[in-house]
Design an enzyme around this catalytic site. Sequence first.
Site, mmCIF file in Angstrom:
data_model
loop_
_atom_site.group_PDB
_atom_site.id
_atom_site.type_symbol
_atom_site.label_atom_id
_atom_site.label_comp_id
_atom_site.label_asym_id
_atom_site.label_seq_id
_atom_site.Cartn_x
_atom_site.Cartn_y
_atom_site.Cartn_z
ATOM 1 C CG HIS A 391 -2.376 0.527 1.042
ATOM 2 N ND1 HIS A 391 -2.643 1.473 -0.017
ATOM 3 C CD2 HIS A 391 -3.363 0.423 1.483
ATOM 4 C CE1 HIS A 391 -3.851 1.906 -0.028
ATOM 5 N NE2 HIS A 391 -4.396 1.162 0.695
ATOM 6 C CG ASP A 395 -2.676 5.184 -5.077
ATOM 7 O OD1 ASP A 395 -2.023 5.147 -3.844
ATOM 8 O OD2 ASP A 395 -2.521 6.039 -5.439
#
Length: 419
Positions: A391, A395
Amino acid sequence: MGIFVIKMPDIGEGIAEVELVEWHVKVGDPVVEDQVLADVMTDKATVEVPSSVHGTVVALGGRVGDVMAVGAELIRLEVEGEGNARAAPKAGVRAGASVSDTAPVVAVAPAVRGASPALRAPARPAGQKPLASPAVRRRAWDLGVTLQYVPGSGPAGRITHGDLDAWLARDRNDTSSRTTAMLYESHNEETRVPVIGLRRKIAQKMQESKRRIPHFTYVEEIDVTELEALRQTLNQQRAAERGKLTLLPFLARAMVLALREYPQINARYDDEAGMVTQYGAVHLGVAAQTPSGLMVPVLRHAETLDLWSFAAEVARLAEAARSGKAARDELTGSTITLTSLGALGGIVSTPVINYPEVAIVGVNRVVERPVFVEGRVTARKLMNLSSSFDHRVVDGMHAAEFIQCIRRYLECPALLFVE
């Protein structure tokens, strides 16, 4: 008589140290030239170290699990003639010691096929390692046989394929003597298993991945009915000449095409340098279970492979990994990983990213379920993809779009062959 010292050989590729993962001999054993003395591990590749002379073992240079430098003393042999060293052993295992004095204590589990220790005593003392070639070890693994219980008829008690055949024949005869009462016996044994070799490296890699990477997992259901129909047709028409196809080659092709649209996911992240490197080439890691644990052989330039080439290369690399003969460059350098538990894949999983990559695609099992299609209930073949992403650099929206892109290719498989 003299003393001959065999040192840890130079494995090559700039490797300075290796882990000692298994002894095939003990003090007092006679050895012959080219007999395997020990297994050592570099990164994820296991290498056999043979003897260069005939002799008798007088001292071992390390314990299982030790990390040893290249050039360090591995073993001392008593040989005819002068040898190459003084008789007094150097630092390491003392002369006269046995493997049971030096190796961690491990209670060996009974074979899956065959009786428990209550019916059979081990063929060799606890701590004494069974000698067998990689091919015999692979076959024993496939058959569910624990080699600790198999008597060996080869040199120095080495287990042969014939010994396995004899063991299996005796095992079938013993089956009739088992009683229902054995199912309810009380058990108090404890097994201590040292985390060494590949198991240690897997643990370190997984810990490093979870420590460094904030994972998030995205799961999507895919209708593979049409894909399965295509696969079965291709197997009926081409299997004899080109081999059978599983779902993995189709999924790999879909990933290759999807990565053209989302190159940020075919990447590695150097978090210390703060640099993401995106790759045009797809070096696809394919997780494979081996007798020693999970390994990830790498298919170089997966973007250049057709379905059958991919299937053949996966089979070759998986066999090399299982037999411990995969080269170091066949186990490193992947840019994204594909993992599948096959029929055991379950409904959902949370795969761990193969650090320093930024994504891993996990395949769950195919199930047939009733589905509404244009207002009618019909049977369809469904499969989930459970995929994890880093992450920090991927995205959530891009991860979801990437998986949806794979989904489009798999649900309309003709698109896999359209440029």
